[in-house]
Motif scaffolding. Structure first.
Motif, PDB file in Angstrom:
ATOM      1  N   GLY A 125       0.818  -1.204   0.000  1.00 53.71           N
ATOM      2  CA  GLY A 125       0.000   0.000   0.000  1.00 53.71           C
ATOM      3  C   GLY A 125       0.849   1.249   0.000  1.00 53.71           C
ATOM      4  O   GLY A 125       2.077   1.195   0.062  1.00 53.71           O
ATOM      5  N   LEU A 126       0.174   2.394  -0.054  1.00 61.34           N
ATOM      6  CA  LEU A 126       0.840   3.688  -0.157  1.00 61.34           C
ATOM      7  C   LEU A 126       0.133   4.684   0.738  1.00 61.34           C
ATOM      8  O   LEU A 126      -1.100   4.676   0.835  1.00 61.34           O
ATOM      9  N   GLY A 127       0.896   5.578   1.382  1.00 60.41           N
ATOM     10  CA  GLY A 127       0.300   6.511   2.332  1.00 60.41           C
ATOM     11  C   GLY A 127       0.328   7.960   1.926  1.00 60.41           C
ATOM     12  O   GLY A 127      -0.096   8.818   2.694  1.00 60.41           O
ATOM     13  N   LYS A 128       0.818   8.285   0.729  1.00 61.97           N
ATOM     14  CA  LYS A 128       0.919   9.697   0.362  1.00 61.97           C
ATOM     15  C   LYS A 128      -0.454  10.257   0.009  1.00 61.97           C
ATOM     16  O   LYS A 128      -1.371   9.511  -0.364  1.00 61.97           O
ATOM     17  N   GLY A 129      -0.599  11.564   0.111  1.00 60.04           N
ATOM     18  CA  GLY A 129      -1.856  12.219  -0.231  1.00 60.04           C
ATOM     19  C   GLY A 129      -1.782  13.703   0.065  1.00 60.04           C
ATOM     20  O   GLY A 129      -0.934  14.152   0.844  1.00 60.04           O
ATOM     21  N   ARG A 130      -2.664  14.462  -0.549  1.00 58.19           N
ATOM     22  CA  ARG A 130      -2.729  15.905  -0.342  1.00 58.19           C
ATOM     23  C   ARG A 130      -4.191  16.322  -0.264  1.00 58.19           C
ATOM     24  O   ARG A 130      -5.075  15.630  -0.773  1.00 58.19           O
ATOM     25  N   PRO A 131      -4.491  17.450   0.393  1.00 60.20           N
ATOM     26  CA  PRO A 131      -5.883  17.918   0.431  1.00 60.20           C
ATOM     27  C   PRO A 131      -6.466  18.039  -0.972  1.00 60.20           C
ATOM     28  O   PRO A 131      -5.783  18.443  -1.916  1.00 60.20           O
ATOM     29  N   ILE A 132      -7.721  17.669  -1.098  1.00 63.90           N
ATOM     30  CA  ILE A 132      -8.390  17.675  -2.396  1.00 63.90           C
ATOM     31  C   ILE A 132      -8.491  19.106  -2.926  1.00 63.90           C
ATOM     32  O   ILE A 132      -8.866  20.028  -2.202  1.00 63.90           O
ATOM     33  N   GLY A 133      -8.138  19.277  -4.186  1.00 66.84           N
ATOM     34  CA  GLY A 133      -8.265  20.573  -4.826  1.00 66.84           C
ATOM     35  C   GLY A 133      -7.071  21.490  -4.653  1.00 66.84           C
ATOM     36  O   GLY A 133      -7.171  22.693  -4.944  1.00 66.84           O
ATOM     37  N   THR A 134      -5.939  20.941  -4.185  1.00 62.66           N
ATOM     38  CA  THR A 134      -4.761  21.786  -3.969  1.00 62.66           C
ATOM     39  C   THR A 134      -3.678  21.540  -5.020  1.00 62.66           C
ATOM     40  O   THR A 134      -2.510  21.856  -4.802  1.00 62.66           O
TER      41      THR A 134
ATOM     42  N   ARG B 282      -2.596  18.606  -6.317  1.00 61.93           N
ATOM     43  CA  ARG B 282      -1.802  17.378  -6.239  1.00 61.93           C
ATOM     44  C   ARG B 282      -2.647  16.147  -6.533  1.00 61.93           C
ATOM     45  O   ARG B 282      -2.563  15.136  -5.848  1.00 61.93           O
ATOM     46  N   PHE B 283      -3.422  16.244  -7.596  1.00 63.44           N
ATOM     47  CA  PHE B 283      -4.192  15.079  -8.027  1.00 63.44           C
ATOM     48  C   PHE B 283      -3.282  13.887  -8.300  1.00 63.44           C
ATOM     49  O   PHE B 283      -3.658  12.735  -8.083  1.00 63.44           O
ATOM     50  N   ASP B 284      -2.043  14.174  -8.768  1.00 68.24           N
ATOM     51  CA  ASP B 284      -1.122  13.092  -9.082  1.00 68.24           C
ATOM     52  C   ASP B 284      -0.836  12.225  -7.863  1.00 68.24           C
ATOM     53  O   ASP B 284      -0.834  10.988  -7.947  1.00 68.24           O
ATOM     54  N   ALA B 285      -0.606  12.854  -6.706  1.00 67.33           N
ATOM     55  CA  ALA B 285      -0.326  12.102  -5.479  1.00 67.33           C
ATOM     56  C   ALA B 285      -1.552  11.322  -5.028  1.00 67.33           C
ATOM     57  O   ALA B 285      -1.451  10.155  -4.624  1.00 67.33           O
ATOM     58  N   ASN B 286      -2.720  11.955  -5.100  1.00 62.69           N
ATOM     59  CA  ASN B 286      -3.941  11.269  -4.673  1.00 62.69           C
ATOM     60  C   ASN B 286      -4.310  10.131  -5.613  1.00 62.69           C
ATOM     61  O   ASN B 286      -4.766   9.072  -5.165  1.00 62.69           O
ATOM     62  N   LEU B 287      -4.073  10.320  -6.902  1.00 63.51           N
ATOM     63  CA  LEU B 287      -4.353   9.253  -7.866  1.00 63.51           C
ATOM     64  C   LEU B 287      -3.448   8.058  -7.610  1.00 63.51           C
ATOM     65  O   LEU B 287      -3.896   6.903  -7.645  1.00 63.51           O
ATOM     66  N   GLN B 288      -2.175   8.317  -7.337  1.00 63.16           N
ATOM     67  CA  GLN B 288      -1.246   7.213  -7.076  1.00 63.16           C
ATOM     68  C   GLN B 288      -1.670   6.429  -5.847  1.00 63.16           C
ATOM     69  O   GLN B 288      -1.611   5.188  -5.828  1.00 63.16           O
ATOM     70  N   THR B 289      -2.102   7.128  -4.798  1.00 66.15           N
ATOM     71  CA  THR B 289      -2.577   6.454  -3.596  1.00 66.15           C
ATOM     72  C   THR B 289      -3.825   5.620  -3.883  1.00 66.15           C
ATOM     73  O   THR B 289      -3.936   4.469  -3.455  1.00 66.15           O
ATOM     74  N   ALA B 290      -4.781   6.196  -4.618  1.00 63.30           N
ATOM     75  CA  ALA B 290      -6.016   5.475  -4.936  1.00 63.30           C
ATOM     76  C   ALA B 290      -5.727   4.244  -5.786  1.00 63.30           C
ATOM     77  O   ALA B 290      -6.287   3.164  -5.555  1.00 63.30           O
ATOM     78  N   GLN B 291      -4.845   4.382  -6.759  1.00 60.25           N
ATOM     79  CA  GLN B 291      -4.527   3.253  -7.632  1.00 60.25           C
ATOM     80  C   GLN B 291      -3.808   2.140  -6.882  1.00 60.25           C
ATOM     81  O   GLN B 291      -4.099   0.955  -7.080  1.00 60.25           O
ATOM     82  N   THR B 292      -2.865   2.521  -6.021  1.00 64.35           N
ATOM     83  CA  THR B 292      -2.095   1.512  -5.295  1.00 64.35           C
ATOM     84  C   THR B 292      -2.931   0.825  -4.225  1.00 64.35           C
ATOM     85  O   THR B 292      -2.890  -0.399  -4.068  1.00 64.35           O
ATOM     86  N   ASN B 293      -3.699   1.614  -3.476  1.00 66.46           N
ATOM     87  CA  ASN B 293      -4.431   1.058  -2.337  1.00 66.46           C
ATOM     88  C   ASN B 293      -5.730   0.373  -2.714  1.00 66.46           C
ATOM     89  O   ASN B 293      -6.183  -0.512  -1.979  1.00 66.46           O
ATOM     90  N   PHE B 294      -6.330   0.758  -3.832  1.00 75.21           N
ATOM     91  CA  PHE B 294      -7.586   0.096  -4.202  1.00 75.21           C
ATOM     92  C   PHE B 294      -7.472  -0.733  -5.478  1.00 75.21           C
ATOM     93  O   PHE B 294      -7.681  -1.939  -5.458  1.00 75.21           O
ATOM     94  N   THR B 295      -7.115  -0.091  -6.594  1.00 78.69           N
ATOM     95  CA  THR B 295      -7.094  -0.838  -7.854  1.00 78.69           C
ATOM     96  C   THR B 295      -6.078  -1.972  -7.811  1.00 78.69           C
ATOM     97  O   THR B 295      -6.359  -3.096  -8.245  1.00 78.69           O
ATOM     98  N   ALA B 296      -4.883  -1.696  -7.279  1.00 80.80           N
ATOM     99  CA  ALA B 296      -3.873  -2.753  -7.173  1.00 80.80           C
ATOM    100  C   ALA B 296      -4.300  -3.829  -6.181  1.00 80.80           C
ATOM    101  O   ALA B 296      -4.007  -5.011  -6.375  1.00 80.80           O
ATOM    102  N   ALA B 297      -4.991  -3.428  -5.117  1.00 75.63           N
ATOM    103  CA  ALA B 297      -5.513  -4.419  -4.167  1.00 75.63           C
ATOM    104  C   ALA B 297      -6.574  -5.292  -4.835  1.00 75.63           C
ATOM    105  O   ALA B 297      -6.651  -6.501  -4.577  1.00 75.63           O
ATOM    106  N   LEU B 298      -7.392  -4.689  -5.684  1.00 71.63           N
ATOM    107  CA  LEU B 298      -8.379  -5.467  -6.445  1.00 71.63           C
ATOM    108  C   LEU B 298      -7.680  -6.513  -7.310  1.00 71.63           C
ATOM    109  O   LEU B 298      -8.094  -7.684  -7.344  1.00 71.63           O
ATOM    110  N   ALA B 299      -6.602  -6.113  -7.981  1.00 68.05           N
ATOM    111  CA  ALA B 299      -5.851  -7.073  -8.808  1.00 68.05           C
ATOM    112  C   ALA B 299      -5.307  -8.210  -7.955  1.00 68.05           C
ATOM    113  O   ALA B 299      -5.367  -9.386  -8.352  1.00 68.05           O
ATOM    114  N   GLN B 300      -4.783  -7.887  -6.779  1.00 66.22           N
ATOM    115  CA  GLN B 300      -4.246  -8.922  -5.890  1.00 66.22           C
ATOM    116  C   GLN B 300      -5.344  -9.862  -5.405  1.00 66.22           C
ATOM    117  O   GLN B 300      -5.150 -11.082  -5.326  1.00 66.22           O
ATOM    118  N   CYS B 301      -6.500  -9.304  -5.059  1.00 69.48           N
ATOM    119  CA  CYS B 301      -7.623 -10.148  -4.624  1.00 69.48           C
ATOM    120  C   CYS B 301      -8.100 -11.049  -5.765  1.00 69.48           C
ATOM    121  O   CYS B 301      -8.402 -12.232  -5.555  1.00 69.48           O
TER     122      CYS B 301
END
Length: 252
Positions: free
Chosen positions: A92-101, A103-122
């Motif tokens: 998993g990944l813990g990076k993130g920034r307040p929404i709308g500031t 840093r969508f790139d950081a939030n997207l990476q967190t969402a992809q790693t923590n959810f989409t990649a977890a879905l692939a593993q499951c």
């Protein structure tokens, strides 16, 4: 209780993944370990085999965001060990920034790693378990999944809430089908790792050793869900679910 002897752990090169690998090795389990940092995996493998010469440890490089690689590596590790009894979806990944500031790139990476990649593993794990008609899927979520959280935690909490719902949905299907495949969701609280070094003064921080012991005990019990360590996170979880949101934001 079924003893799961062949265990795959993702994100095993450091932190909680490495800690769980060491704890399972001490229990005499054969291990399939994967992560991006193969040098650390190889060093861990050498340590484990030196300390526990009777076990088998297979390691593979894996970037969980390469979804086809997830399937390929899980299948290869199943072959290495002659089957898999348990898969711990831990990377998993813990990076993130307040929404709308900006840093969508950081939030997207967190969402992809923590959810989409977890879905692939499951998906990859359940494909193996369905074929075997047996297995134990363990999904590492977070206490952050209990509520929506502000600032840099917003995307992280949302991704972990999604992972918890994903695991619960798989569990619901297995229960409906009366399948022997077990599904456990772990909700760790604040546990010290190299990733949390900058948050050393966080209230209620638990040592890596204590946190890992609690996680492994919960995994071995194979319950549906566990908040770990139980103290103080069981009562904290109760409060998080029920406190007004304005109070939740003060303690996050």
């Amino acid at each position: 209780m079924t003893v799961r002897r062949k265990i795959l752990v993702t994100g095993a090169s450091s932190g909680l993944g490495e800690g769980m690998a060491r704890a399972f090795a001490a229990r005499g389990r054969d291990l399939a370990l994967c992560a991006r940092r193969t040098d650390r995996l190889e060093a861990l493998r050498e340590d484990l085999l030196a300390a526990h010469p009777g076990i088998t440890v297979s390691v593979r490089s894996l970037d969980v965001n390469d979804h086809q690689q997830v399937f390929d590596v899980f299948r290869a590790l199943r072959t290495d060990l002659g089957g898999l009894d348990r898969v711990v979806v831990n990377a998993g990944l813990g990076k993130g920034r307040p929404i709308g500031t900006g840093r969508f790139d950081a939030n997207l990476q967190t969402a992809q790693t923590n959810f989409t990649a977890a879905l692939a593993q499951c998906e990859a794990a359940m494909e193996i378990f369905r074929a075997q008609r047996a297995g134990h899927l363990v999904v590492v979520s977070s206490m952050s999944a209990m509520r929506g959280l502000p600032r840099s935690l917003t995307t992280y909490a949302a991704s972990k809430a999604g992972v918890s719902a994903l695991a619960e949905g798989i569990r619901a299907e297995m229960l409906q089908a009366r399948s022997p495949i077990a599904v456990t969701t772990l909700h760790p609280g604040y546990i010290a790792t190299d990733l949390s070094a900058g948050a050393a003064k966080t209230p209620m921080m638990t040592s890596t050793e204590k946190g890992v012991r609690a996680m492994v005990r919960a995994i071995e019990r194979e319950g549906a869900e566990a908040k770990v360590p139980a103290w103080p996170w069981v009562p904290v979880g109760f409060l998080l679910r029920r406190l007004p949101l304005r109070l939740v934001t003060k303690v996050s």
